[in-house]
Design a protein around this motif. Structure first.
Motif, PDB file in Angstrom:
ATOM      1  N   GLN A 141      -9.594   3.627   8.137  1.00  0.00           N
ATOM      2  CA  GLN A 141      -9.761   3.734   6.681  1.00  0.00           C
ATOM      3  C   GLN A 141      -8.401   3.726   5.985  1.00  0.00           C
ATOM      4  O   GLN A 141      -8.211   3.063   4.963  1.00  0.00           O
ATOM      5  CB  GLN A 141     -10.515   5.023   6.341  1.00  0.00           C
ATOM      6  CG  GLN A 141     -12.012   4.904   6.588  1.00  0.00           C
ATOM      7  CD  GLN A 141     -12.722   6.243   6.509  1.00  0.00           C
ATOM      8  OE1 GLN A 141     -12.080   7.297   6.425  1.00  0.00           O
ATOM      9  NE2 GLN A 141     -14.041   6.209   6.543  1.00  0.00           N
ATOM     10  N   GLY A 174       0.822  -1.213   0.000  1.00  0.00           N
ATOM     11  CA  GLY A 174       0.000   0.000   0.000  1.00  0.00           C
ATOM     12  C   GLY A 174       0.857   1.263   0.000  1.00  0.00           C
ATOM     13  O   GLY A 174       0.479   2.280  -0.602  1.00  0.00           O
ATOM     14  N   ARG A 196      -7.026   0.291   5.970  1.00  0.00           N
ATOM     15  CA  ARG A 196      -7.658  -0.573   4.955  1.00  0.00           C
ATOM     16  C   ARG A 196      -7.061  -0.309   3.578  1.00  0.00           C
ATOM     17  O   ARG A 196      -7.032  -1.193   2.736  1.00  0.00           O
ATOM     18  CB  ARG A 196      -9.170  -0.349   4.932  1.00  0.00           C
ATOM     19  CG  ARG A 196      -9.893  -1.213   5.960  1.00  0.00           C
ATOM     20  CD  ARG A 196     -11.376  -1.329   5.647  1.00  0.00           C
ATOM     21  NE  ARG A 196     -12.085  -0.119   5.999  1.00  0.00           N
ATOM     22  CZ  ARG A 196     -12.517   0.179   7.220  1.00  0.00           C
ATOM     23  NH1 ARG A 196     -12.329  -0.660   8.206  1.00  0.00           N
ATOM     24  NH2 ARG A 196     -13.146   1.305   7.475  1.00  0.00           N
ATOM     25  N   ARG A 197      -6.585   0.923   3.349  1.00  0.00           N
ATOM     26  CA  ARG A 197      -5.935   1.225   2.070  1.00  0.00           C
ATOM     27  C   ARG A 197      -4.456   0.834   2.081  1.00  0.00           C
ATOM     28  O   ARG A 197      -3.723   1.125   1.137  1.00  0.00           O
ATOM     29  CB  ARG A 197      -6.118   2.712   1.745  1.00  0.00           C
ATOM     30  CG  ARG A 197      -7.590   3.008   1.362  1.00  0.00           C
ATOM     31  CD  ARG A 197      -7.957   4.473   1.565  1.00  0.00           C
ATOM     32  NE  ARG A 197      -7.082   5.347   0.820  1.00  0.00           N
ATOM     33  CZ  ARG A 197      -6.690   6.568   1.251  1.00  0.00           C
ATOM     34  NH1 ARG A 197      -7.103   7.027   2.403  1.00  0.00           N
ATOM     35  NH2 ARG A 197      -5.907   7.288   0.509  1.00  0.00           N
TER      36      ARG A 197
END
Ligand SMILES: [Fe+2]
Ligand SMILES: [Fe+2]
Length: 307
Positions: A242, A158, A245-246
């Motif tokens: 959030q 990521g 999660r990315r």
């Protein structure tokens, strides 16, 4: 005293004298992601003082070590952590040059490590040994988290997808790889000094909540001190989740589960992370390769590239 556990890597820990060129590092080194950038930047706030404290605790513990191999590993650990502290210090200096003054927070961290967790003068020999053993247990629990974070950094596509700055990625992965490489040393030292289960539990009971508290405060501090944000960005757990999660931060729930594994009676740090992956990264890290070249031929200092 016999070695505390049969599950043990035979380690030769090599301090790698790395250098990084921060001159091109933007303030938000994950582009357009100030919250993710500053959540990871808390490392730079905590580690210079924290890792210097590790070094002092381990130097204080040396006279109590009766196992030659463990002593060698502790010396290698001291060498690696001393270089980590200086590498992160250079990032702090760079932040200051960009108008983000980290010093008020760092002063608090310094107070914590020196005044609260530092050596107490005037103790009897027995109480001094007890005090050092207790601090080694704190370091062992913190090293569980640094190994977790190191393992995450080595497996965090990521950050690549978000086009994080390559020099910072190399710092995080070089340091992360060495944390995975030496992840057993503090734990083995703790068990060597005191094989009791409650020592390990106490170490985590203090270090887990303290690190969480320092991290949350650190993110708030950096976002408030960032001259480009004018205090507009307030961090929340929801945002952190959030971003995780990315793939730009570790998932908080995974960290909690990892902390709980540390409490299992049969735990040993070798059960977490992969030494071969860590050594594999160190063989390709631009900074570690430049350090190896310099050690082989000291007159040719090459600065690491950015890729
Ligand atoms: Fe470190
Ligand atoms: Fe470490």
């Amino acid at each position: 005293m016999p070695r505390p556990t049969a599950v043990h890597d035979s380690l030769v820990l090599e301090p790698r004298d790395v250098h990084f060129d921060w001159s091109e590092l933007p303030l938000h080194w994950i582009p357009d992601e100030p919250m993710a950038t500053h959540t990871i930047n808390v490392l730079h706030l905590l580690l210079p003082e924290g890792e210097r404290w590790f070094v002092q605790v381990f130097k204080d513990a040396l006279p109590y070590i009766t196992d030659e191999q463990l002593r060698e590993e502790v010396l290698g650990f001291i060498g690696q952590e001393a270089i980590h502290a200086e590498a992160h210090q250079e990032v702090l200096d760079h932040l200051l040059g960009q108008g983000l003054d980290p010093r008020p927070y760092v002063r608090q961290v310094s107070w914590l490590f020196h005044r609260i967790l530092g050596e107490r003068p005037g103790l009897s020999a027995t109480r001094r040994r007890e005090s050092i053993t207790e601090r080694v247990a704190y370091v062992a629990a913190i090293e569980h988290f640094t190994a977790f974070l190191g393992n995450w950094a080595l497996n965090s596509p990521g950050l690549d997808r978000a086009e994080a700055h390559p020099t910072m990625l190399d710092l995080l992965r070089w340091h992360g790889a060495e944390e995975v490489e030496h992840r057993s040393v503090a734990y083995d030292l703790m068990v060597h000094l005191d094989p009791g289960y409650w020592r390990r539990i106490r170490g985590m009971a203090l270090s887990g909540p303290l690190l969480t508290h320092l991290w949350v405060r650190g993110v708030r501090f950096l976002l408030a001190a960032d001259p480009t944000l004018d205090g507009r960005l307030r961090p929340t757990w929801r945002q952190a989740q959030q971003i995780a999660r990315r793939g730009m931060l570790p998932e908080p729930a995974r960290m909690v589960r990892s902390a709980l594994r540390y409490l299992r009676p049969g735990y040993h740090p070798t059960q977490e992370g992969s030494s071969s992956q860590a050594i594999g990264y160190l063989a390709t890290s631009p900074a570690a390769r430049a350090a190896a070249l310099h050690q082989a031929a000291p007159e040719h200092r090459e600065s690491p590239g950015n890729g």
